[in-house]
Design a protein around this motif. Structure first.
Motif, PDB file in Angstrom:
ATOM      1  N   TRP A 129       0.664  -1.192   0.114  1.00  0.00           N
ATOM      2  CA  TRP A 129       0.029   0.053   0.054  1.00  0.00           C
ATOM      3  C   TRP A 129       0.884   1.238   0.158  1.00  0.00           C
ATOM      4  CZ3 TRP A 129      -3.747  -1.395   4.444  1.00  0.00           C
ATOM      5  CH2 TRP A 129      -4.911  -2.268   3.980  1.00  0.00           C
ATOM      6  N   PHE A 130       1.709   1.387   0.947  1.00  0.00           N
ATOM      7  CA  PHE A 130       2.642   2.607   0.882  1.00  0.00           C
ATOM      8  C   PHE A 130       3.440   2.830  -0.186  1.00  0.00           C
ATOM      9  CE2 PHE A 130       1.903   2.446   5.622  1.00  0.00           C
ATOM     10  CZ  PHE A 130       1.340   3.510   5.742  1.00  0.00           C
ATOM     11  N   ASN A 131       3.733   1.660  -0.910  1.00  0.00           N
ATOM     12  CA  ASN A 131       4.616   1.956  -2.230  1.00  0.00           C
ATOM     13  C   ASN A 131       3.740   2.312  -3.325  1.00  0.00           C
ATOM     14  OD1 ASN A 131       7.508   0.848  -2.402  1.00  0.00           O
ATOM     15  ND2 ASN A 131       6.719  -0.775  -1.475  1.00  0.00           N
ATOM     16  N   GLU A 135     -19.610   1.938   8.964  1.00  0.00           N
ATOM     17  CA  GLU A 135     -20.340   0.762   8.376  1.00  0.00           C
ATOM     18  C   GLU A 135     -19.162   0.135   7.190  1.00  0.00           C
ATOM     19  OE1 GLU A 135     -24.161   1.430   7.164  1.00  0.00           O
ATOM     20  OE2 GLU A 135     -24.709   1.509   9.067  1.00  0.00           O
ATOM     21  N   HIS A 136     -17.907   0.090   7.444  1.00  0.00           N
ATOM     22  CA  HIS A 136     -17.170  -0.763   6.704  1.00  0.00           C
ATOM     23  C   HIS A 136     -16.065  -1.408   7.507  1.00  0.00           C
ATOM     24  CE1 HIS A 136     -15.038   3.492   6.681  1.00  0.00           C
ATOM     25  NE2 HIS A 136     -14.277   2.767   7.529  1.00  0.00           N
ATOM     26  N   SER A 137     -15.220  -2.145   7.127  1.00  0.00           N
ATOM     27  CA  SER A 137     -14.264  -3.063   7.817  1.00  0.00           C
ATOM     28  C   SER A 137     -13.175  -2.214   8.502  1.00  0.00           C
ATOM     29  CB  SER A 137     -13.585  -4.157   6.609  1.00  0.00           C
ATOM     30  OG  SER A 137     -12.626  -3.566   6.105  1.00  0.00           O
ATOM     31  N   LEU A 138     -12.593  -2.874   9.455  1.00  0.00           N
ATOM     32  CA  LEU A 138     -11.566  -2.456  10.328  1.00  0.00           C
ATOM     33  C   LEU A 138     -10.488  -2.402   9.129  1.00  0.00           C
ATOM     34  CD1 LEU A 138     -10.042  -1.851  12.806  1.00  0.00           C
ATOM     35  CD2 LEU A 138      -9.634  -4.103  13.307  1.00  0.00           C
ATOM     36  N   GLN A 139     -10.280  -3.231   8.538  1.00  0.00           N
ATOM     37  CA  GLN A 139      -9.017  -3.253   7.386  1.00  0.00           C
ATOM     38  C   GLN A 139      -9.287  -1.872   6.467  1.00  0.00           C
ATOM     39  OE1 GLN A 139      -9.114  -6.911   5.039  1.00  0.00           O
ATOM     40  NE2 GLN A 139      -6.703  -7.255   6.075  1.00  0.00           N
ATOM     41  N   THR A 140     -10.556  -1.594   5.932  1.00  0.00           N
ATOM     42  CA  THR A 140     -10.659  -0.237   5.352  1.00  0.00           C
ATOM     43  C   THR A 140     -10.379   0.802   6.230  1.00  0.00           C
ATOM     44  OG1 THR A 140     -12.343  -1.389   3.995  1.00  0.00           O
ATOM     45  CG2 THR A 140     -12.317   1.085   4.103  1.00  0.00           C
ATOM     46  N   GLU A 141     -10.724   1.022   7.337  1.00  0.00           N
ATOM     47  CA  GLU A 141     -10.422   2.040   8.428  1.00  0.00           C
ATOM     48  C   GLU A 141      -8.736   2.255   8.539  1.00  0.00           C
ATOM     49  OE1 GLU A 141     -11.379   5.386  10.422  1.00  0.00           O
ATOM     50  OE2 GLU A 141     -12.704   4.157   9.290  1.00  0.00           O
ATOM     51  N   LEU A 142      -8.264   1.256   8.775  1.00  0.00           N
ATOM     52  CA  LEU A 142      -6.694   1.085   9.044  1.00  0.00           C
ATOM     53  C   LEU A 142      -6.043   1.775   7.680  1.00  0.00           C
ATOM     54  CD1 LEU A 142      -6.215  -2.053  11.010  1.00  0.00           C
ATOM     55  CD2 LEU A 142      -6.248   0.348  11.851  1.00  0.00           C
ATOM     56  N   ALA A 143      -6.576   1.339   6.521  1.00  0.00           N
ATOM     57  CA  ALA A 143      -5.912   1.761   5.101  1.00  0.00           C
ATOM     58  C   ALA A 143      -6.123   3.397   5.090  1.00  0.00           C
ATOM     59  CB  ALA A 143      -6.560   1.099   4.172  1.00  0.00           C
ATOM     60  N   TRP A 144      -7.436   3.800   5.439  1.00  0.00           N
ATOM     61  CA  TRP A 144      -7.774   5.355   5.544  1.00  0.00           C
ATOM     62  C   TRP A 144      -6.968   5.994   6.513  1.00  0.00           C
ATOM     63  CZ3 TRP A 144     -10.781   8.275   2.587  1.00  0.00           C
ATOM     64  CH2 TRP A 144     -11.110   9.559   3.275  1.00  0.00           C
ATOM     65  N   LEU A 145      -6.608   5.373   7.626  1.00  0.00           N
ATOM     66  CA  LEU A 145      -5.995   6.101   8.763  1.00  0.00           C
ATOM     67  C   LEU A 145      -4.459   6.061   8.236  1.00  0.00           C
ATOM     68  CD1 LEU A 145      -7.720   5.043  11.918  1.00  0.00           C
ATOM     69  CD2 LEU A 145      -7.821   7.124  10.787  1.00  0.00           C
ATOM     70  N   GLY A 146      -4.146   5.087   7.544  1.00  0.00           N
ATOM     71  CA  GLY A 146      -2.652   4.874   7.164  1.00  0.00           C
ATOM     72  C   GLY A 146      -2.319   6.041   6.188  1.00  0.00           C
ATOM     73  N   ALA A 147      -3.431   5.874   5.328  1.00  0.00           N
ATOM     74  CA  ALA A 147      -3.123   7.045   4.164  1.00  0.00           C
ATOM     75  C   ALA A 147      -3.235   8.461   4.557  1.00  0.00           C
ATOM     76  CB  ALA A 147      -4.231   6.843   3.022  1.00  0.00           C
ATOM     77  N   HIS A 148      -3.984   8.889   5.482  1.00  0.00           N
ATOM     78  CA  HIS A 148      -4.203   9.991   6.270  1.00  0.00           C
ATOM     79  C   HIS A 148      -3.085  10.352   6.796  1.00  0.00           C
ATOM     80  CE1 HIS A 148      -6.457  13.355   7.874  1.00  0.00           C
ATOM     81  NE2 HIS A 148      -5.838  13.273   8.981  1.00  0.00           N
TER      82      HIS A 148
END
Length: 175
Positions: free
Chosen positions: A37-39, A125-138
């Motif tokens: 993801w980060f790459n 109303e989305h998955s924890l993985q989606t939220e973690l990706a969102w926060l990682g991108a932020h």
């Protein structure tokens, strides 16, 4: 270009040692996935990056108690938050061409509270993985100098986060 991600999953590691993992094993994101993801995100953000052959960042997944301590210490807000970023690029440090060619450029550290991420994932109303990706991108955008002191800059940053998540196959609706 490549990015090295040093992932510390404090919540998963501590729960494994206590044998009381509160998260489904399917919600843990592998180091390889975070690096992918980060790459991908850094490729997209390349025009805004300081020039380097490789990049490095730290990612710590923790709980509300630890992030509250950090939030109080560094932002003077004695409450949990979802993500904190500690940008290394805010400090001017002379770097020679040889250094840039041989060592990864350290971007900084991102700290994410799994507890807060879980609550936000449920609210959205989305998955924890989606939220973690969102926060990682932020967090990554903050490491690269993005900020949101007003509604206009926040909207621009959120739009960029949607683009980053879509690039790794995660669709998210922020409206």
């Amino acid at each position: 270009m490549q990015v090295e991600v040093c992932v510390q999953d404090f919540v998963f590691e501590s729960s494994q040692s206590a044998a009381t993992d509160t998260r489904d094993a399917n919600t843990q994101i592998s180091v390889e996935t975070w690096e992918k993801w980060f790459n991908c995100w850094l490729e997209i953000l390349q025009p805004n990056l300081p020039p380097a052959t490789n990049y490095e960042l730290g990612l710590r997944l923790t709980n509300d108690a630890e992030i509250q301590v950090l939030n109080a210490q560094y932002r003077l807000q004695d409450k949990p938050t979802d993500v904190l970023s500690f940008a290394a690029l805010e400090v001017e440090c002379p770097q020679s061409d040889e250094m840039l060619a041989s060592l990864p450029l350290y971007l900084g550290d991102i700290v994410i509270s799994i507890d807060t991420a879980q609550r936000q994932a449920e609210q959205m109303e989305h998955s924890l993985q989606t939220e973690l990706a969102w926060l990682g991108a932020h967090g990554l955008l903050h490491l690269l100098g993005w900020d949101h002191p007003d509604e206009e800059s926040l909207a621009k940053m959120l739009k960029q986060q949607v683009i980053l998540l879509e690039s790794v196959g995660i669709d998210i609706d922020i409206e």
